[in-house]
Scaffold this motif. Structure first.
Motif, PDB file in Angstrom:
ATOM      1  N   VAL A  37      -5.245   8.253   3.644  1.00 22.59           N
ATOM      2  CA  VAL A  37      -6.685   8.387   3.886  1.00 22.59           C
ATOM      3  C   VAL A  37      -7.185   9.550   3.037  1.00 22.59           C
ATOM      4  CG1 VAL A  37      -8.471   8.837   5.609  1.00 22.59           C
ATOM      5  CG2 VAL A  37      -6.442   7.488   6.231  1.00 22.59           C
ATOM      6  N   ASP A  38      -8.023   9.266   2.069  1.00 21.82           N
ATOM      7  CA  ASP A  38      -8.448  10.291   1.127  1.00 21.82           C
ATOM      8  C   ASP A  38      -9.113  11.472   1.833  1.00 21.82           C
ATOM      9  OD1 ASP A  38      -7.462   8.879  -1.009  1.00 21.82           O
ATOM     10  OD2 ASP A  38      -9.392   8.015  -1.602  1.00 21.82           O
ATOM     11  N   SER A  39      -9.960  11.192   2.816  1.00 15.63           N
ATOM     12  CA  SER A  39     -10.662  12.280   3.497  1.00 15.63           C
ATOM     13  C   SER A  39      -9.690  13.170   4.265  1.00 15.63           C
ATOM     14  CB  SER A  39     -11.718  11.715   4.456  1.00 15.63           C
ATOM     15  OG  SER A  39     -11.114  10.857   5.430  1.00 15.63           O
ATOM     16  N   ALA A  40      -8.632  12.583   4.815  1.00 16.02           N
ATOM     17  CA  ALA A  40      -7.635  13.376   5.531  1.00 16.02           C
ATOM     18  C   ALA A  40      -6.843  14.244   4.566  1.00 16.02           C
ATOM     19  CB  ALA A  40      -6.700  12.457   6.309  1.00 16.02           C
ATOM     20  N   ARG A  41      -6.568  13.741   3.370  1.00 14.38           N
ATOM     21  CA  ARG A  41      -5.864  14.538   2.372  1.00 14.38           C
ATOM     22  C   ARG A  41      -6.721  15.719   1.935  1.00 14.38           C
ATOM     23  NH1 ARG A  41      -6.101  11.519  -2.079  1.00 14.38           N
ATOM     24  NH2 ARG A  41      -7.551  12.963  -3.055  1.00 14.38           N
ATOM     25  N   VAL A  42      -7.997  15.479   1.740  1.00 13.66           N
ATOM     26  CA  VAL A  42      -8.902  16.559   1.343  1.00 13.66           C
ATOM     27  C   VAL A  42      -9.003  17.601   2.453  1.00 13.66           C
ATOM     28  CG1 VAL A  42     -11.300  17.127   0.779  1.00 13.66           C
ATOM     29  CG2 VAL A  42     -10.217  15.109  -0.247  1.00 13.66           C
ATOM     30  N   GLY A  54      -3.169  15.489  -8.566  1.00 12.97           N
ATOM     31  CA  GLY A  54      -3.599  14.483  -7.605  1.00 12.97           C
ATOM     32  C   GLY A  54      -3.441  13.062  -8.126  1.00 12.97           C
ATOM     33  N   TYR A  55      -3.092  12.176  -7.237  1.00 17.82           N
ATOM     34  CA  TYR A  55      -3.013  10.763  -7.599  1.00 17.82           C
ATOM     35  C   TYR A  55      -3.508   9.932  -6.424  1.00 17.82           C
ATOM     36  CZ  TYR A  55       1.383  11.135  -4.966  1.00 17.82           C
ATOM     37  OH  TYR A  55       2.322  11.391  -3.999  1.00 17.82           O
ATOM     38  N   PRO A  56      -4.121   8.781  -6.701  1.00 15.03           N
ATOM     39  CA  PRO A  56      -4.729   7.988  -5.632  1.00 15.03           C
ATOM     40  C   PRO A  56      -3.714   7.168  -4.863  1.00 15.03           C
ATOM     41  CG  PRO A  56      -5.024   6.888  -7.733  1.00 15.03           C
ATOM     42  CD  PRO A  56      -4.372   8.216  -8.034  1.00 15.03           C
ATOM     43  N   GLY A  57      -4.102   6.812  -3.659  1.00 13.96           N
ATOM     44  CA  GLY A  57      -3.300   5.873  -2.891  1.00 13.96           C
ATOM     45  C   GLY A  57      -3.573   4.439  -3.339  1.00 13.96           C
ATOM     46  N   TRP A  58      -2.854   3.525  -2.743  1.00  8.83           N
ATOM     47  CA  TRP A  58      -2.995   2.094  -3.051  1.00  8.83           C
ATOM     48  C   TRP A  58      -3.419   1.401  -1.763  1.00  8.83           C
ATOM     49  CZ3 TRP A  58       2.047  -1.198  -3.467  1.00  8.83           C
ATOM     50  CH2 TRP A  58       1.734  -2.550  -3.643  1.00  8.83           C
ATOM     51  N   LYS A  59      -4.654   0.924  -1.738  1.00 12.05           N
ATOM     52  CA  LYS A  59      -5.204   0.307  -0.531  1.00 12.05           C
ATOM     53  C   LYS A  59      -4.602  -1.071  -0.315  1.00 12.05           C
ATOM     54  CE  LYS A  59      -9.553  -0.852   1.749  1.00 12.05           C
ATOM     55  NZ  LYS A  59     -11.033  -0.886   1.620  1.00 12.05           N
ATOM     56  N   PRO A  60      -4.052  -1.327   0.883  1.00  8.48           N
ATOM     57  CA  PRO A  60      -3.435  -2.632   1.146  1.00  8.48           C
ATOM     58  C   PRO A  60      -4.425  -3.787   1.034  1.00  8.48           C
ATOM     59  CG  PRO A  60      -2.770  -1.024   2.807  1.00  8.48           C
ATOM     60  CD  PRO A  60      -3.867  -0.385   2.003  1.00  8.48           C
ATOM     61  N   ASN A  61      -3.932  -4.904   0.491  1.00  8.54           N
ATOM     62  CA  ASN A  61      -4.710  -6.147   0.412  1.00  8.54           C
ATOM     63  C   ASN A  61      -3.907  -7.253   1.094  1.00  8.54           C
ATOM     64  OD1 ASN A  61      -6.287  -8.363  -0.177  1.00  8.54           O
ATOM     65  ND2 ASN A  61      -5.689  -8.464  -2.330  1.00  8.54           N
ATOM     66  N   GLY A 112       0.828  -1.198   0.000  1.00  2.68           N
ATOM     67  CA  GLY A 112       0.000   0.000   0.000  1.00  2.68           C
ATOM     68  C   GLY A 112       0.862   1.248   0.000  1.00  2.68           C
ATOM     69  N   CYS A 113       0.297   2.364  -0.427  1.00  8.06           N
ATOM     70  CA  CYS A 113       1.023   3.631  -0.431  1.00  8.06           C
ATOM     71  C   CYS A 113       0.051   4.787  -0.286  1.00  8.06           C
ATOM     72  CB  CYS A 113       1.854   3.790  -1.713  1.00  8.06           C
ATOM     73  SG  CYS A 113       0.867   4.135  -3.192  1.00  8.06           S
ATOM     74  N   ALA A 114       0.617   5.956  -0.008  1.00 10.22           N
ATOM     75  CA  ALA A 114      -0.195   7.165   0.138  1.00 10.22           C
ATOM     76  C   ALA A 114      -0.533   7.760  -1.221  1.00 10.22           C
ATOM     77  CB  ALA A 114       0.559   8.192   0.983  1.00 10.22           C
ATOM     78  N   GLY A 115      -1.641   8.468  -1.271  1.00 13.49           N
ATOM     79  CA  GLY A 115      -1.960   9.305  -2.411  1.00 13.49           C
ATOM     80  C   GLY A 115      -1.465  10.721  -2.150  1.00 13.49           C
ATOM     81  N   GLY A 159       4.541   8.071  -2.824  1.00 15.93           N
ATOM     82  CA  GLY A 159       3.615   7.829  -3.918  1.00 15.93           C
ATOM     83  C   GLY A 159       4.164   6.804  -4.885  1.00 15.93           C
ATOM     84  N   LEU A 160       3.707   5.583  -4.773  1.00 15.06           N
ATOM     85  CA  LEU A 160       4.036   4.574  -5.777  1.00 15.06           C
ATOM     86  C   LEU A 160       2.996   4.624  -6.893  1.00 15.06           C
ATOM     87  CD1 LEU A 160       4.945   1.606  -3.399  1.00 15.06           C
ATOM     88  CD2 LEU A 160       6.533   3.126  -4.592  1.00 15.06           C
ATOM     89  N   GLU A 161       3.392   4.141  -8.048  1.00 20.64           N
ATOM     90  CA  GLU A 161       2.493   4.191  -9.191  1.00 20.64           C
ATOM     91  C   GLU A 161       1.422   3.108  -9.163  1.00 20.64           C
ATOM     92  OE1 GLU A 161       5.293   5.675 -12.760  1.00 20.64           O
ATOM     93  OE2 GLU A 161       6.250   4.320 -11.326  1.00 20.64           O
ATOM     94  N   CYS A 162       1.498   2.233  -8.169  1.00 27.95           N
ATOM     95  CA  CYS A 162       0.550   1.111  -8.100  1.00 27.95           C
ATOM     96  C   CYS A 162      -0.892   1.585  -8.001  1.00 27.95           C
ATOM     97  CB  CYS A 162       0.887   0.219  -6.909  1.00 27.95           C
ATOM     98  SG  CYS A 162       2.514  -0.563  -7.005  1.00 27.95           S
ATOM     99  N   GLY A 163      -1.135   2.641  -7.206  1.00 27.66           N
ATOM    100  CA  GLY A 163      -2.497   3.121  -7.060  1.00 27.66           C
ATOM    101  C   GLY A 163      -3.075   3.595  -8.378  1.00 27.66           C
TER     102      GLY A 163
END
Length: 490
Positions: free
Chosen positions: A371-376, A398-405, A182-185, A434-438
């Motif tokens: 956490v998208d809401s925290a970034r906003v 803006g770029y999205p995070g990658w949610k851990p699985n 996982g990574c941050a957006g 920011g990894l490109e995985c998201g």
């Protein structure tokens, strides 16, 4: 210690040879024409399908080795560009000059510049797989993305239907022995002050104020280390100079990249002749205070003010004061730690660049959060602050995070292979970078993704270095996992 532009003799030979070739090809973000040409020629010389897509990504495909044709396809992903940072006084043009490498004990670093191990070693490992004749693997796609460090435009421009693999291995992490899921957006906020200029009378004295010698570093991976921010330090100096001594600002230039903690800041200023010596005395005391505050993390910080010819004009005082108050109030550093993963930053801001030109001052901040809401929320906080200070703000990049699985099949395979090879269970984590995985996962939601790499320290700064032995472990793990990739789902 010795300088050595031939690092190909290090082990594993096949990875270091390709990394050495990359150090000779200029590839700063935004100037990637040479490296794209180099990579496509590399693939075609191997007889492999090699293409450049609409977003300037290079894709090279290699068929499976005999007996492995029914395995799931693996995408080896790394980015081609590197962060161009150099020490003050170092003569180096990143658009034309090769990187000078140094073997320094257990590490490889560069001579006064960034090394480009981020993400050159990931690229080199993928090249080694493509060039190999003895490795066992299923179908391979190497995805070399463009412009990762300056906006991830390559990943963002990737189209659906181009990639064929089922598993993506991102080779852009920087802690050997850890598997990242996982990574941050992130997002950039650019705030702009408009100003007029007024003439300076002859009873002023000109000064060039500089803040240098800071460590800088990656604004995601190193943000929790509490390093000095040159823009914050410079603002502290200017504010005291203006309030106490009548300092006027002619121009400012702080930081150079949105994703690098700013190491340097320079200001051209003017002080009333009668107040100039008093300011210099105060600056000496303030400099000592700042050095004492940062002693544990910034032992080489340097603050100077030298006399220069008096600038003709200065920024109007009202805007200058509003600008300084905004910089003082702007949050910088860690905002919140992740409660689920100990030691992991959840939300942060990097007050990255402060620059004046053409009657405007621009302030760039790079916000990150898992956490998208925290970034906003942080985005609204910063834009509201600059709005109150009379600046306009634009939110971009803006770029999205990658949610851990935690149930990822490739994670389980890599954990098993790692334990078998190294006798221990790898650390599983997420990263505040920011990894490109998201982004890629948004276009290809069915991909099973993981990120890993060798140990790299101080990326995005001239202190960047890679641990030599970790490259061997990274390579051994990659090779062993390729053998264990499962058969395709029917």
């Amino acid at each position: 210690m010795f300088m050595n532009n031939d690092i190909s003799g290090l082990n594993p030979h096949e990875v270091w040879t390709h990394f050495q070739s990359l150090t000779r090809v200029p590839r700063p973000s935004g100037h990637e024409e040479n490296i794209r040409e180099f990579m496509t020629a590399f693939g075609r010389n191997l007889g492999l399908e090699s293409i450049v897509d609409e977003a300037d990504n290079v894709i090279i495909r290699k068929p499976a080795t005999a007996g492995m044709e029914n395995r799931q396809g693996v995408i080896l992903q790394a980015h081609l560009d590197m962060v161009p940072q150099k020490n003050t006084g170092k003569i180096h043009d990143f658009t034309t000059d090769p990187i000078e490498t140094i073997v320094d004990g257990e590490w490889v670093r560069a001579n006064g510049t960034t090394l480009g191990a981020d993400n050159g070693l990931g690229v080199a490992a993928a090249m080694a797989v493509l060039a190999s004749t003895g490795l066992q693997h299923g179908p391979i796609e190497a995805l070399f993305t463009s412009n990762e460090e300056a906006g991830m435009s390559g990943a963002m421009g990737l189209k659906a239907g181009v990639l064929m693999g089922e598993i993506l291995m991102n080779l852009d992490s920087e802690d050997e022995g850890e598997l990242f899921i996982g990574c941050a957006g992130g997002v950039t906020v650019t705030s702009t002050f408009s100003y007029s200029e007024h003439a300076l009378s002859d009873n002023y004295r000109g000064f060039r104020i500089s803040v240098t010698g800071l460590m800088g570093g990656h604004s995601g991976l190193d943000i929790h280390l509490g390093r000095g921010n040159a823009n914050k330090i410079m603002n502290r100096i200017l504010y005291e100079g203006h309030i106490g001594y009548g300092l006027q600002l002619a121009s400012i230039d702080g930081g150079s990249l949105r994703n690098a903690i700013p190491r340097e800041s320079f200001a051209l200023a003017a002080l009333p002749e009668a107040m100039a010596d008093g300011f210099l005395d105060r600056l000496s005391l303030l400099s000592a205070t700042i050095k004492d505050e940062l002693r544990a993390v910034e032992p080489t910080v340097k603050i100077d003010a030298v006399s220069v010819p008096l600038p003709e004009t200065a920024i109007e005082p009202a805007v200058f004061l509003r600008f300084m108050k905004a910089i003082y109030a702007c949050p910088n550093g860690v905002m919140r730690m992740n409660r689920a993963m100990e030691g992991l930053v959840e939300t942060s801001n990097n007050l990255a660049m402060v620059k004046s030109a053409n009657s405007t001052i621009t302030v760039d901040s790079l916000l990150r959060s898992s956490v998208d809401s925290a970034r906003v929320d942080l985005e609204l906080m910063i834009t509201a602050l600059f709005d109150l200070a009379g600046a306009g703000s634009v939110v971009d990049g803006g770029y999205p995070g990658w949610k851990p699985n935690p149930e990822s099949p490739i994670l389980k395979i890599m954990q098993d292979v790692f334990q078998r090879k190294f006798g221990k269970i790898p650390v599983t984590s997420a990263v505040h970078a920011g990894l490109e995985c998201g982004i890629i996962g948004g276009v290809y939601p069915a991909l099973d993704m993981i990120s890993f790499g060798p140990t790299i320290r101080y990326p995005h700064s001239p202190d960047e270095k890679v641990h030599i032995s970790s490259v061997g472990k990274f390579w051994d793990l990659l090779v062993a996992v390729l053998v264990d990739i499962p058969v395709k789902n029917l």
